[in-house]
Structure formats: C-alpha cells, structure tokens
Write a protein that holds these residues in place. Structure first.
Motif, PDB file in Angstrom:
ATOM      1  N   CYS A 174       0.875  -1.132  -0.142  1.00  0.00           N
ATOM      2  CA  CYS A 174       0.065   0.020   0.049  1.00  0.00           C
ATOM      3  C   CYS A 174       1.007   1.275   0.084  1.00  0.00           C
ATOM      4  O   CYS A 174       1.720   1.339   0.844  1.00  0.00           O
ATOM      5  N   TYR A 175       0.419   2.073  -0.782  1.00  0.00           N
ATOM      6  CA  TYR A 175       1.299   3.441  -1.045  1.00  0.00           C
ATOM      7  C   TYR A 175       0.369   4.499  -0.309  1.00  0.00           C
ATOM      8  O   TYR A 175      -0.732   4.407  -0.477  1.00  0.00           O
ATOM      9  N   PHE A 176       0.940   5.246   0.472  1.00  0.00           N
ATOM     10  CA  PHE A 176       0.145   6.412   1.242  1.00  0.00           C
ATOM     11  C   PHE A 176       0.861   7.758   0.741  1.00  0.00           C
ATOM     12  O   PHE A 176       1.951   7.946   0.818  1.00  0.00           O
ATOM     13  N   PHE A 177      -0.142   8.678   0.294  1.00  0.00           N
ATOM     14  CA  PHE A 177       0.389  10.161   0.124  1.00  0.00           C
ATOM     15  C   PHE A 177      -0.601  11.236   0.124  1.00  0.00           C
ATOM     16  O   PHE A 177      -1.791  10.720   0.075  1.00  0.00           O
ATOM     17  N   LYS A 178      -0.362  12.293   0.468  1.00  0.00           N
ATOM     18  CA  LYS A 178      -1.085  13.306   0.409  1.00  0.00           C
ATOM     19  C   LYS A 178      -0.869  14.383  -0.428  1.00  0.00           C
ATOM     20  O   LYS A 178       0.425  14.475  -1.018  1.00  0.00           O
ATOM     21  N   ILE A 179      -1.843  15.313  -1.041  1.00  0.00           N
ATOM     22  CA  ILE A 179      -1.462  16.359  -1.808  1.00  0.00           C
ATOM     23  C   ILE A 179      -1.939  17.781  -1.212  1.00  0.00           C
ATOM     24  O   ILE A 179      -2.742  17.529  -0.521  1.00  0.00           O
ATOM     25  N   GLU A 180      -1.261  18.629  -1.147  1.00  0.00           N
ATOM     26  CA  GLU A 180      -1.489  19.951  -0.756  1.00  0.00           C
ATOM     27  C   GLU A 180      -2.570  20.795  -1.628  1.00  0.00           C
ATOM     28  O   GLU A 180      -2.221  20.688  -2.688  1.00  0.00           O
TER      29      GLU A 180
END
Lengths: 175, 246
Positions: free
Chosen positions: A115-121
């Motif tokens: 699983c990859y987790f990331f966020k965008i601002e």
C-alpha cells in the motif's frame, strides 16, 4: 477492405498496452465550507505485483517497511511515477492543473499487498474540482469504486471515461 | 466504437477479477498444497490467457495484417496463433527465471530494461518481416508463380517477431510462484496461460482469413497488391512500436 485495415491499425496502436498491474485507489477527502481541507490517497496494489515489490522493498525480510526501505521504495519506484503524473490528474472547471506533488509518502504491507500512502496539498473549490485516475499507457489499471471513497463534507460521483485507448475513473465532488 | 469501448472495459474488469482470483488460489496452493487447488490455478491461468490476449496487443494486429494480405487456411491461423503465444510465454519464462536466478537483486529494474530492449528488438524484427513480405510479393509477381517455402519461413518470422517480447502477464504469475517457492506450478501456469492466449490470437487470424476469403475472388489476380499493402502496414506497425520503445 481499407476500413478493416484502418480499424486494425488503430486497434494495433496499443499493441503492448493492456493492464498488468491493478491498483485500488482509496481517496480520502475532507471538505469544509465548500473547499477541500485535506486530500490523501491510499493505493493498494494487486497481490502479484505486491509480491515482487515486497521482495524488492523488504530488504531485511521482517515483513515491515522501515524508514530506509521506505526511502528506497520512494526513490526507485514512486518518484519515477512523476513521468506519468502519478496516474492522477486534477482539473478545475475542466482545466487540467499542474501535475500533483505527493507529500508524506509511506509504504506499508497489508495482507500481502503493498500500500502506498501520500497526500497532496492545496485547497480547492469542490464545485470546480474533479480528479481523474488512469494510465495513458494502459499498463496499469487504476480501480476506483464507490466503497473505496472516504469523503466528508461533500458528496461524490464516479464516472468511467473512455479516452480512446485507455480508461480513466473520474471523481467529482458536490456540496 | 462505443461497443468496442464497452468490450475493453469489460475485459479490464474480468482481468482485475481473474488477477485477484489467481493470486489467492496460488497462495492457497502454497498454504494447503492441495492438488485440486493446483488444477484450479491452471484453469484460471488458461482463462486469464484468453481474456488477457483479447484486449489490444499480443500480436493480434500483426496476425490480422498478415492473414488479410496472405492466402492461408484456418489451420495456419491456429499454427501461427500458438507459435506466437508459446514463444511469448517461453520468452517470459526464460527472462523471468534468468533474471531471478542470475540477478537476484534489483530484478525488477533489470526486468524493465530487458522489457524495453526486447520491445525494440521485436519492433525491428517486425519491420524486417514487412520488408521480407514486400520483397517476396514483388518477386512472386515477377515470377508469376507462388513459392510456398518462403511463405512458411515468413510465418515463423512473423510469429517470432511478435512473440519475442516476454509477456509481462506471464512474468508476473511466474514471479509470484517463484517467490512462493512454487516453481513447477509457475511453469505450468505460464504454459496454460499461453494456450489460452494462443486460442485468442488464432481466432484473430481466422477472422482475418475469413475477410481475405470474402475478398479473394475480386483480388485473386491482384493478390500481390494486397500483400505489398499488408507488408507496408506491418512495417508502419513496427516503426510505431520502435518509436514507442524509446
């Protein structure tokens, strides 16, 4: 007869293109006063692709990804996806925005799946915002289902869009 | 085109389900080591092969061009379909085992590099086959007679040029089995998948032959024009693939 050839030629333009990797996309979006306050994603890769990646990422074989392994995965496998805009496009009023810049990248292993987790601002007006998930090369199939959505403060709608030789899942938000 | 689009969408959905199904079944073989689960894996691998090759790719266009422009019978379509799929799967097996055992670390990176290299080789070979077909069409026209021997050679060349690119679908299954220590199952699943792919590619060839037969009466006397046209299209296909492989 000529039509047949033209059709076949068009058909062949994606000779090597059909999905071999499947990624379940779990968007998590918080909306307040008509604007997004948080956008993050979880990608869950299919088990067979995951098995190869786990072999590659989990160098010490402890079944977990430590910070060093996380950096290795980011540098060698995730950052290179910038070339394909991380299979994620943001549109405002149907105008394509600058490519997304993922932050806080993290890899985990859940039930033999990577699983990859990331966020965008950024804060976006939900009336204007839409997102599209897909691979132009059609080597990777991004899968977005209603049950994968975690959205608070807005309603969501998913559409499948045919881009001639590949598909995108389009996510639209409504207040 | 709407129908075709829906068809492609359905294919992706089936592949998604089969992909999940095959991985969970292979894992259950690994956990329980049951014979019935192994047979189930092989059955799913066959179905996965049929569906996997039904989308764009796997040399169907090349086969279609070839048989639309060359007189053949349905047996030859099966022969070529299976030649392509078996070469495709064998190439995947050789690359997968080779990369895995020779270069145990960083195999994924090497896989990508080999993948690109084989795509380039395949594209150049496709163009060479096209030149070969055009050359023989002109030669045949000048000689006013058909020469069957070079035709057979060109069929093998077409099959080899289309099949030499290792199938990433097969490689994924084989690697998954290797990682789980199920080497034999990996090889058998690859073979079953290639049998499934061969069936689909053969059907593409049969459809092309049927089209050719329908137009046959009209074009009999001008067959060389169709062969040259098919050769040019195959050449353009190779050129397109070569540009895509860089």
């Amino acid at each position: 007869m000529f039509k047949v050839f033209v059709f076949l030629f068009l058909f062949s333009s994606t000779l090597f293109s059909h999905p071999h990797t499947f990624i379940d996309v779990y968007p998590s979006i918080k909306v307040k006063d008509g604007k997004t306050t948080e956008i993050s994603f979880k990608w869950k890769l299919d088990e067979m692709t995951s098995s190869m990646l786990i072999y590659e990422f989990d160098q010490n074989g402890d079944g977990e990804i430590d910070s060093q392994e996380n950096y290795y995965a980011y540098k060698n496998y995730f950052a290179v996806l910038e070339e394909v805009s991380y299979y994620t496009e943001l549109l405002l009023d149907e105008v394509l925005q600058e490519p997304i810049v993922p932050k806080n990248f993290k890899v985990t292993i859940e039930n033999n799946r990577v699983c990859y987790f990331f966020k965008i601002e950024g804060s976006y007006n939900v009336k204007k915002l839409s997102m599209e998930f897909g691979d132009r090369d059609f080597f990777v199939a991004m899968v977005l289902k209603p049950e994968f959505l975690n959205i608070t403060g807005a309603k969501a709608k998913i559409d499948d869009i045919d881009r001639d030789f590949y598909f995108v899942h389009r996510l639209e938000l409504k207040e | 085109m709407q129908l075709y689009s829906e068809f492609l969408k359905q294919l992706v959905s089936w592949q998604y389900q089969l992909n999940n199904y095959i991985s969970s079944t292979i894992r259950s073989v690994n956990d329980e080591n049951s014979l019935s689960a192994s047979f189930l894996v092989l059955l799913i691998a066959f179905l996965y092969g049929v569906v996997h090759a039904a989308g764009p790719g796997h040399g169907k266009a090349l086969v279609a061009f070839y048989f639309t422009s060359n007189k053949s019978d349905y047996k030859k379509a099966f022969k070529m379909g299976y030649m392509i799929s078996i070469i495709h799967a064998l190439s995947a097996l050789v690359f997968t085992f080779g990369i895995f055992f020779i270069l145990k670390t960083m195999f994924r990176k090497n896989f990508n590099e080999f993948s690109q290299m084989t795509m380039q080789i395949s594209a150049v070979m496709i163009m060479l086959v096209a030149i070969y077909i055009i050359y023989h069409a002109i030669k045949d026209k000048n000689a006013k007679e058909k020469d069957e021997t070079p035709k057979n050679k060109s069929e093998v060349a077409v099959a080899f040029s289309a099949g030499v690119v290792p199938c990433p679908g097969v490689m994924t299954i084989v690697l998954f089995c290797i990682v789980l220590g199920q080497y034999l199952l990996g090889v058998l699943a690859a073979l079953m998948m290639s049998i499934g792919m061969g069936l689909t590619i053969s059907i593409a060839g049969i459809i092309s032959i049927a089209i050719n037969k329908k137009a046959g009466g009209f074009l009999d006397s001008k067959a060389y024009i169709l062969e040259i046209f098919g050769g040019v299209l195959i050449f353009l296909l190779g050129l397109f693939l070569l540009s895509a492989a860089f």
